[in-house]
Each structure stands twice: as structure tokens, then as C-alpha cells.
Design a protein around this motif. Structure first.
Motif, PDB file in Angstrom:
ATOM      1  N   ALA A 175      46.785  39.831  23.324  1.00  0.00           N
ATOM      2  CA  ALA A 175      46.797  41.187  22.771  1.00  0.00           C
ATOM      3  C   ALA A 175      48.187  41.815  22.789  1.00  0.00           C
ATOM      4  CB  ALA A 175      45.823  42.068  23.539  1.00  0.00           C
ATOM      5  N   LEU A 176      49.098  41.253  23.585  1.00  0.00           N
ATOM      6  CA  LEU A 176      50.488  41.742  23.608  1.00  0.00           C
ATOM      7  C   LEU A 176      51.304  41.134  22.465  1.00  0.00           C
ATOM      8  CD1 LEU A 176      51.177  41.511  27.456  1.00  0.00           C
ATOM      9  CD2 LEU A 176      50.505  43.527  26.127  1.00  0.00           C
ATOM     10  N   ASN A 177      50.722  40.173  21.761  1.00  0.00           N
ATOM     11  CA  ASN A 177      51.325  39.554  20.577  1.00  0.00           C
ATOM     12  C   ASN A 177      52.688  38.902  20.828  1.00  0.00           C
ATOM     13  OD1 ASN A 177      49.311  40.050  18.511  1.00  0.00           O
ATOM     14  ND2 ASN A 177      49.808  42.213  18.755  1.00  0.00           N
ATOM     15  N   PRO A 178      52.785  37.994  21.794  1.00  0.00           N
ATOM     16  CA  PRO A 178      54.027  37.220  21.892  1.00  0.00           C
ATOM     17  C   PRO A 178      54.223  36.408  20.607  1.00  0.00           C
ATOM     18  CG  PRO A 178      52.306  36.329  23.342  1.00  0.00           C
ATOM     19  CD  PRO A 178      51.784  37.609  22.802  1.00  0.00           C
ATOM     20  N   PRO A 179      55.379  36.520  19.950  1.00  0.00           N
ATOM     21  CA  PRO A 179      55.571  35.895  18.631  1.00  0.00           C
ATOM     22  C   PRO A 179      55.363  34.384  18.602  1.00  0.00           C
ATOM     23  CG  PRO A 179      57.300  37.509  19.046  1.00  0.00           C
ATOM     24  CD  PRO A 179      56.526  37.362  20.331  1.00  0.00           C
ATOM     25  N   HIS A 180      55.585  33.698  19.730  1.00  0.00           N
ATOM     26  CA  HIS A 180      55.484  32.246  19.712  1.00  0.00           C
ATOM     27  C   HIS A 180      54.130  31.723  20.203  1.00  0.00           C
ATOM     28  CE1 HIS A 180      59.850  32.756  19.362  1.00  0.00           C
ATOM     29  NE2 HIS A 180      59.804  31.605  18.730  1.00  0.00           N
ATOM     30  N   LEU A 181      53.173  32.621  20.443  1.00  0.00           N
ATOM     31  CA  LEU A 181      51.825  32.174  20.812  1.00  0.00           C
ATOM     32  C   LEU A 181      51.082  31.758  19.553  1.00  0.00           C
ATOM     33  CD1 LEU A 181      49.784  31.841  23.147  1.00  0.00           C
ATOM     34  CD2 LEU A 181      48.962  34.142  22.619  1.00  0.00           C
ATOM     35  N   THR A 182      50.602  30.512  19.522  1.00  0.00           N
ATOM     36  CA  THR A 182      49.997  29.933  18.324  1.00  0.00           C
ATOM     37  C   THR A 182      48.486  30.084  18.307  1.00  0.00           C
ATOM     38  OG1 THR A 182      51.793  28.322  18.227  1.00  0.00           O
ATOM     39  CG2 THR A 182      49.795  27.817  16.970  1.00  0.00           C
ATOM     40  N   CYS A 183      47.831  29.872  19.447  1.00  0.00           N
ATOM     41  CA  CYS A 183      46.378  29.975  19.547  1.00  0.00           C
ATOM     42  C   CYS A 183      46.025  30.047  21.025  1.00  0.00           C
ATOM     43  CB  CYS A 183      45.667  28.791  18.883  1.00  0.00           C
ATOM     44  SG  CYS A 183      46.036  27.184  19.643  1.00  0.00           S
ATOM     45  N   ILE A 184      44.766  30.361  21.314  1.00  0.00           N
ATOM     46  CA  ILE A 184      44.301  30.341  22.701  1.00  0.00           C
ATOM     47  C   ILE A 184      42.939  29.658  22.752  1.00  0.00           C
ATOM     48  CG2 ILE A 184      45.600  32.373  23.438  1.00  0.00           C
ATOM     49  CD1 ILE A 184      43.046  34.029  23.201  1.00  0.00           C
ATOM     50  N   MET A 185      42.573  29.207  23.962  1.00  0.00           N
ATOM     51  CA  MET A 185      41.299  28.514  24.155  1.00  0.00           C
ATOM     52  C   MET A 185      40.783  28.787  25.562  1.00  0.00           C
ATOM     53  SD  MET A 185      40.369  24.558  23.280  1.00  0.00           S
ATOM     54  CE  MET A 185      38.652  24.057  22.996  1.00  0.00           C
ATOM     55  N   PRO A 186      40.243  29.978  25.800  1.00  0.00           N
ATOM     56  CA  PRO A 186      39.693  30.292  27.132  1.00  0.00           C
ATOM     57  C   PRO A 186      38.426  29.475  27.390  1.00  0.00           C
ATOM     58  CG  PRO A 186      40.118  32.292  25.834  1.00  0.00           C
ATOM     59  CD  PRO A 186      40.177  31.135  24.891  1.00  0.00           C
ATOM     60  N   LEU A 187      38.465  28.632  28.406  1.00  0.00           N
ATOM     61  CA  LEU A 187      37.326  27.776  28.697  1.00  0.00           C
ATOM     62  C   LEU A 187      36.303  28.435  29.619  1.00  0.00           C
ATOM     63  CD1 LEU A 187      39.011  24.276  29.067  1.00  0.00           C
ATOM     64  CD2 LEU A 187      37.995  25.352  27.038  1.00  0.00           C
ATOM     65  N   SER A 188      36.598  29.592  30.107  1.00  0.00           N
ATOM     66  CA  SER A 188      35.649  30.394  30.870  1.00  0.00           C
ATOM     67  C   SER A 188      36.210  31.798  30.820  1.00  0.00           C
ATOM     68  CB  SER A 188      35.541  29.880  32.303  1.00  0.00           C
ATOM     69  OG  SER A 188      34.511  30.533  33.006  1.00  0.00           O
ATOM     70  N   TYR A 189      35.359  32.800  30.627  1.00  0.00           N
ATOM     71  CA  TYR A 189      35.912  34.040  30.099  1.00  0.00           C
ATOM     72  C   TYR A 189      35.047  35.228  30.472  1.00  0.00           C
ATOM     73  CZ  TYR A 189      37.207  37.393  26.432  1.00  0.00           C
ATOM     74  OH  TYR A 189      37.600  38.511  25.754  1.00  0.00           O
ATOM     75  N   THR A 190      35.691  36.373  30.643  1.00  0.00           N
ATOM     76  CA  THR A 190      34.953  37.628  30.728  1.00  0.00           C
ATOM     77  C   THR A 190      35.721  38.693  29.973  1.00  0.00           C
ATOM     78  OG1 THR A 190      33.938  39.245  32.212  1.00  0.00           O
ATOM     79  CG2 THR A 190      36.043  38.321  32.917  1.00  0.00           C
ATOM     80  N   ASP A 191      35.017  39.585  29.320  1.00  0.00           N
ATOM     81  CA  ASP A 191      35.666  40.621  28.519  1.00  0.00           C
ATOM     82  C   ASP A 191      35.612  41.993  29.181  1.00  0.00           C
ATOM     83  OD1 ASP A 191      32.924  41.061  28.277  1.00  0.00           O
ATOM     84  OD2 ASP A 191      33.070  41.768  26.201  1.00  0.00           O
ATOM     85  N   ASP A 192      34.814  42.122  30.236  1.00  0.00           N
ATOM     86  CA  ASP A 192      34.624  43.410  30.911  1.00  0.00           C
ATOM     87  C   ASP A 192      34.751  43.146  32.403  1.00  0.00           C
ATOM     88  OD1 ASP A 192      33.637  45.705  32.154  1.00  0.00           O
ATOM     89  OD2 ASP A 192      32.120  46.076  30.617  1.00  0.00           O
ATOM     90  N   TYR A 193      35.940  43.417  32.952  1.00  0.00           N
ATOM     91  CA  TYR A 193      36.161  42.998  34.329  1.00  0.00           C
ATOM     92  C   TYR A 193      35.401  43.863  35.329  1.00  0.00           C
ATOM     93  CZ  TYR A 193      38.348  40.025  37.725  1.00  0.00           C
ATOM     94  OH  TYR A 193      38.538  39.091  38.703  1.00  0.00           O
ATOM     95  N   TYR A 194      35.032  45.083  34.932  1.00  0.00           N
ATOM     96  CA  TYR A 194      34.172  45.865  35.819  1.00  0.00           C
ATOM     97  C   TYR A 194      32.823  45.175  35.972  1.00  0.00           C
ATOM     98  CZ  TYR A 194      31.212  49.441  37.806  1.00  0.00           C
ATOM     99  OH  TYR A 194      30.317  50.094  38.622  1.00  0.00           O
ATOM    100  N   GLN A 195      32.218  44.778  34.861  1.00  0.00           N
ATOM    101  CA  GLN A 195      30.917  44.112  34.926  1.00  0.00           C
ATOM    102  C   GLN A 195      31.018  42.753  35.611  1.00  0.00           C
ATOM    103  OE1 GLN A 195      27.962  45.072  34.482  1.00  0.00           O
ATOM    104  NE2 GLN A 195      27.636  46.250  32.635  1.00  0.00           N
ATOM    105  N   HIS A 196      32.186  42.137  35.543  1.00  0.00           N
ATOM    106  CA  HIS A 196      32.383  40.863  36.229  1.00  0.00           C
ATOM    107  C   HIS A 196      32.321  41.062  37.743  1.00  0.00           C
ATOM    108  CE1 HIS A 196      33.794  36.726  36.568  1.00  0.00           C
ATOM    109  NE2 HIS A 196      34.671  37.112  37.461  1.00  0.00           N
TER     110      HIS A 196
END
Length: 613
Positions: A175-196
């Protein structure tokens, strides 16, 4: 056309069970294991503020520059390369922080694998201010740009790799948009750290593990930066006045240490029992609209922890408007660390976006689901459009039926919670269906509508689902469904299978008043065989079978933090108060949606695409 073996064509030792021969293509062009691994240790990276991080770089010896896979966590860099085989969770040597991935697999195939010690971790300089903090996110951005522009061993293509911590950090940095980041692949993930950390608003001692997992050389609570010394002291004092917290000596140590250097992340955690800015800073759902690189999200049908719901939330978010795919892959017993199950799928993803090899990733449907008891299949949406939502009603005599009770004014069921400082016993209520007579599939989100009253102003509810096998074995299905009863339902924000609650404040419960509580339960994807049944368990705290055998370090095994008070619960389930669990029944699936695997009838030619005889 000359026929070749799968290994000759792909360079892989196995045919992945999750590959479909209709979509997986150009196999002969996949990166092959033709390189040797060279380690360059403790390479310094000087950040803009002058802090030096040290990183280990594993590169293919035969080439100077290669695309970079960045594995980022606060778990320490050196131990990620330990050679001792993959260990299951049952091993006494199992370490959940071995999550960077299979270094040799990717380096031998032409990738440079980069593992730093973040700020204040291991041998790196600076202060460690807890997992996923904003400073860490910006530091990771700087390292990505260093890899894309200055590192002598990498080209301008950078991606991120890894499991759990290594996966959760990826979306935040993207989300910070580093210009050289091509793709990502989170193999385990949470989107709401409070609920985590506070599933349904209920605290969990699971979060205590970060003290031993993160080898910090200079820990500092992030809350010190947010509130200053006096503000932090005041919040520590307030947190320690909570009777549920004050009774636990493990927490008492944290609140009575100054300077606040002992277990700093758990301190941050405990002084933020409601949702707010601290949690938003670590929650990817807040910044989906800022992500602009392709995303592959992987999870499993998690019997514990809130791991699958966040992946589906991300896939359904209009704000995350990028090319995205979802894999619900191995089931309950599938995780071993170091993690290798997804190696081949990762290779397809990285080869596609970092080396320009068309591996078929763009062609597959959006969701690839491992339906337990049946196999892998594709779906285009979640929840599934063909879902026939069915209510399983709680009934008398611990039964669950598809029909509600026809009578009013039936006496409630009840159980009493007694805190762990007076007993080891944990009371619960269970309700069970009849045995299924035909194979029965439930795939999708699950929620419990429970009419209940308590004799207190607040309490916790925990829900578990079990599969009862035809032979009578009780197997864990969904062991996460929690709610702090003072956190009120937000009907406008709620969606089917995804009840939303206001976790920013507590509204005292009126003792003795019957109220409907809606509780999110982990999603499931399973075909129940004939002769099996489904069981619902309701309790006020958890109890782990191995707890009696552990004489030390019991806190991490406690799970949800229990109430310090004795509380009586009454559960209603009659015509006037029809408690039920909403189940995602799937009546049928088209045959073409099921994955068509490579098998012994598949031949491989020079084109690299499989064909069947």
C-alpha cells in the motif's frame, strides 16, 4: 512429439495436487533448478534516518543479478535457513517462526532470496516497536527500493514471499507503493489486526508468543511513541484495573516493569482492548485502495484462528482493485515448517510476473478451493451464488434440527462459567444433528444466532463446530467463533455470514434480559459423508487438552482470556427464541468446476502442456 516425464519438462520432483492441466501451461519454460546457492551474510543496508539493518542474501552463484524475493519478519534472519527437515506442529521442536519459505528451491531456480533483520531485531540497529508497526512498514519499503536500485545481487524486479508474519506484512507494504515491487503472495494473511488479536472483541493469550518469537535487542512499546511516558503509564494502570487482566500474574509483570522493556508488544496489545488507531495502523483493510500490484492470497479452512475470512474479505473488496487470486489450499494437517506445500504454485506466480513467463495464472478462475472430503475446484465468487442458506435450529435434548421448535415458553438450557483461579473444569453445552444420510456439502461463511441471557454486565461466548465421523470420532471443524457480549451488533455493516460489531466501545449487558447475539464462525468447505454428523459447542472459555501436562508457560496455551467472575448463561431455543446456526449448504456443483489434475495418463511433450490419451 516426443513424450517426456513431468520432471524432465518442469524440473519439479512432484505433480502438485492443486494444478489443473487446463490452465497450467508452458511448463517447459518454468525456472529450472540449475544454479547453486551462495550466501552473503550481514550485508548492511543504511536507511534514510541512518539506522543500519543487516541482511542475509542467498543468490544463484552462477549469475550476478537475479529477481529478488524479500522475506520480511521480526523472527530473525539466520534461523530461517536451518536444515532439520520440515516439522509438523506435533513436533517438540516445531517453531512457528520458521516461515520465510524454501530458500534453496527458489535460489536454485534463479531467484535471489533476501532475509533482513528488521530494526531492533537480531544484529540490526534501532528500536523494535512491535509487529507490523508503521516504522517497520516504511523500513520494508526502503529495503525493497534498495534491492531494486542499489543491491549488487538483484535486478529491478522485487516481490515478497513467506507465511504468516511474512505474509501479513506484504499488503501493508504494498500500500506504500514501492516503485520496484512487482507482485505479492501472502501465504497466510489477516486484514483486520484487531479481530486477529481480539476475535469478536475477546482478548487471547495467543498474542503472548511474540515475546519468544521476535529476538529483539532493543524493544520499545509503540504506545510510548503514541502517548508519551505519562500517557503510557496511565493506560497501563487502567488496563491492570480490568479484573480479567488483574488476576493473571503473567500480565502483572508487564504492568509493573519500568522502563517498559518487558514483553513490549503484549503490553501494546493489552492496553488496546477496543478497536482504534493502534489497530488501524496494522490492518490492511484500511489501505486496500492504495495497493496496485497483483496479489495471490492463500489460506486454509482454519479450525483455529481467523485466517480464511480475511482472505475472502480481501477478494470481495472493491477497494482492492488489482489482479487477484485466492487459493484455499491444504487442510487441517497440511502445515509443516519450513513451508513447502505451495512451492510450485509460488513458482508459477513469480515466474509469471517477475520473469514474464505465461504460466496460465491469468486464465484460472478467481477462487481455487480445497473442499475437504471431495477435492479441489474452482469458483468465481464467494459466498457461492448457488448457496442454499439453511438454518440448523438448537432444540431440546441437545439436538439440532432443520425445523424450529413449535412450542413457546420452554425452559432454557444453562451452564456456569467459573474462572480458572477456582477450578479447572470448563462447562459447555453441545447440540448435535442426526447422522447425514447422503454426502452433504457446506461451503462458505457460518454464523450463529443465539438467544441468551447472563447474570452479569458482560461475558464472553465461544463457539466451536465439530464433525462427528461415522465411527464416532470427534474432529475439530471450526474452533473460532467468539463474541464479547458488550460489543453491539452493527446491522447496517453486517453481511450474511459476516456479522459486524462495534468494537470501539462496550455497552453493559442488562443482567437477566434475553437478547439475540450474532456470532461469526470460521468459514468452512467440507463434504460430510453419510453416517457423520455436525456438533455445535457453546462455552465461556476454552480448555486445551495438553494444558494439564504443561507445568510451565501455561499462558500461551490458555487461549481466549476468560472472565474473572462466576457467570451463569441461559440459552433459549424455542418458538419465541429460535436460536440457530446458519449453514452454507451447496446443493450441487458442475463437473467442469472440479480440478482436472495431471496424472499418470498425462503425457508431456516439448510444448510443455499436458495432454491426455
Amino acid at each position: 512429439m516426443e513424450s517426456k516425464s513431468f520432471k524432465e519438462v518442469t524440473g519439479l520432483d512432484r505433480i502438485p495436487v492443486y494444478w489443473d492441466k487446463r490452465y497450467t501451461k508452458n511448463l517447459e519454460n518454468l525456472s529450472k533448478p540449475i544454479y547453486t546457492v551462495e550466501l552473503i551474510e550481514n550485508v548492511p543496508i543504511v536507511l534514510k534516518d541512518g539506522t543500519t539493518l543487516y541482511t542475509d542474501i542467498y543468490k544463484p552463484k552462477e549469475v550476478q543479478k537475479a529477481p529478488a524475493l524479500l522475506a520480511w519478519s521480526a523472527y530473525g534472519k539466520t534461523m530461517q535457513a536451518m536444515k532439520r527437515g520440515s516439522l509438523p506442529g506435533s513436533s517438540n521442536y516445531f517453531d512457528h517462526s520458521l516461515e520465510a519459505g524454501d530458500i534453496d528451491f527458489f535460489v536454485t531456480r534463479g531467484y535471489t532470496f533476501v532475509i533482513p533483520d528488521p530494526r531492533g531485531i537480531g544484529v540490526s540497529e534501532g528500536e523494535f516497536s512491535g509487529v507490523y508497526n508503521p516504522q517497520e512498514q516504511h523500513d520494508c519499503y526502503e529495503v525493497i527500493e534498495w534491492l531494486g536500485t542499489e543491491c549488487p545481487y538483484t535486478n529491478d524486479k522485487v516481490s515478497m514471499i513467506g507465511y504468516s508474519y511474512f505474509g501479513i506484512i506484504q499488503m501493508l507494504v504494498a500500500a506504500l507503493n514501492p516503485p520496484h515491487l512487482t507482485c505479492i503472495m501472502p501465504l497466510s494473511y489477516t486484514d483486520d489486526y484487531y479481530q486477529h488479536g481480539y476475535c469478536g472483541g475477546v482478548g487471547n493469550t495467543y498474542m503472548s508468543m511474540y515475546w519468544e518469537l521476535c529476538p529483539s535487542n532493543n524493544p520499545t512499546p509503540w504506545s510510548l511513541k503514541m502517548y508519551g511516558e505519562e500517557g503510557l503509564k496511565e493506560r497501563m494502570k487502567k488496563a491492570n484495573e480490568d479484573p480479567d487482566i488483574a488476576i493473571i500474574s503473567y500480565f502483572n509483570k508487564i504492568f509493573n516493569t519500568w522502563p517498559a522493556k518487558y514483553h513490549t508488544f503484549l503490553l501494546d496489545y493489552l492496553i488496546h482492548p477496543e478497536d482504534g488507531e493502534f489497530w488501524a495502523q496494522r490492518s490492511a483493510k484500511e489501505i486496500y485502495d492504495k495497493v496496485n500490484v497483483p496479489v495471490y492470497l492463500k489460506c486454509g479452512w482454519a479450525p483455529t484462528g481467523r485466517w480464511s475470512a480475511p482472505v475472502f474479505n480481501a477478494m470481495n473488496s472493491d477497494n482492492l482493485n488489482v489482479f487477484k487470486r485466492c487459493g484455499v489450499m491444504e487442510s487441517y494437517g497440511g502445515m509443516e515448517l519450513p513451508y513447502r506445500f505451495m512451492n510450485e504454485e509460488c513458482l508459477r506466480w513469480y515466474d509469471h510476473f517477475m520473469k514474464g513467463i505465461d504460466t496460465g495464472m491469468m486464465d484460472e478462475p478467481r477462487f481455487k478451493l480445497n473442499i475437504i472430503g471431495r477435492g479441489y475446484r474452482y469458483e468465481n465468487e464467494y459466498p457461492l451464488e448457488r448457496t442454499a442458506w439453511k438454518k440448523l435450529y438448537l432444540r431440546t435434548f441437545h439436538q439440532m434440527r432443520w425445523e424450529s421448535d413449535p412450542e413457546d415458553n420452554l425452559p432454557p438450557d444453562s451452564f456456569t462459567h467459573r474462572p480458572p483461579n477456582i477450578t479447572n473444569e470448563v462447562e459447555s453445552l453441545t447440540y448435535r444433528t442426526d447422522r447425514f444420510s447422503v454426502p452433504t456439502e457446506f461451503t462458505g461463511p457460518v454464523e450463529l444466532h443465539l438467544f441468551a441471557s447472563i447474570d452479569a454486565e458482560d461475558a464472553n461466548i465461544h463457539v466451536k463446530l465439530w464433525q462427528i465421523t461415522p465411527g464416532g470420532t470427534r474432529m475439530p471443524l471450526c474452533r473460532t467463533g467468539s463474541l464479547k457480549m458488550s460489543h453491539e451488533l452493527d446491522k447496517e455493516e453486517s453481511k450474511i455470514g459476516r456479522p459486524a460489531h462495534d468494537h470501539t466501545k462496550r455497552v453493559k449487558v442488562a443482567p437477566g434480559i434475553i437478547k439475540e447475539y450474532v456470532i461469526e464462525v470460521n468459514p468452512m468447505g467440507m463434504v460430510f459423508p453419510p453416517g457423520s454428523s455436525l456438533e455445535l459447542e457453546i462455552k465461556a472459555m476454552d480448555n486445551f487438552e495438553h494444558q494439564d501436562k504443561a507445568w510451565q508457560g501455561k499462558l500461551g496455551h490458555l487461549g481466549p482470556i476468560p472472565s474473572a467472575n462466576t457467570i451463569n448463561y441461559k440459552i433459549y431455543r424455542d418458538k419465541e427464541y429460535p436460536s440457530y446456526i446458519l449453514m452454507p449448504f451447496i446443493p450441487s456443483t458442475k463437473q467442469e468446476q472440479w480440478l482436472q489434475p495431471f496424472d499418470n495418463t498425462t503425457s508431456f511433450g516439448t510444448s510443455g502442456s499436458g495432454s491426455t490419451h
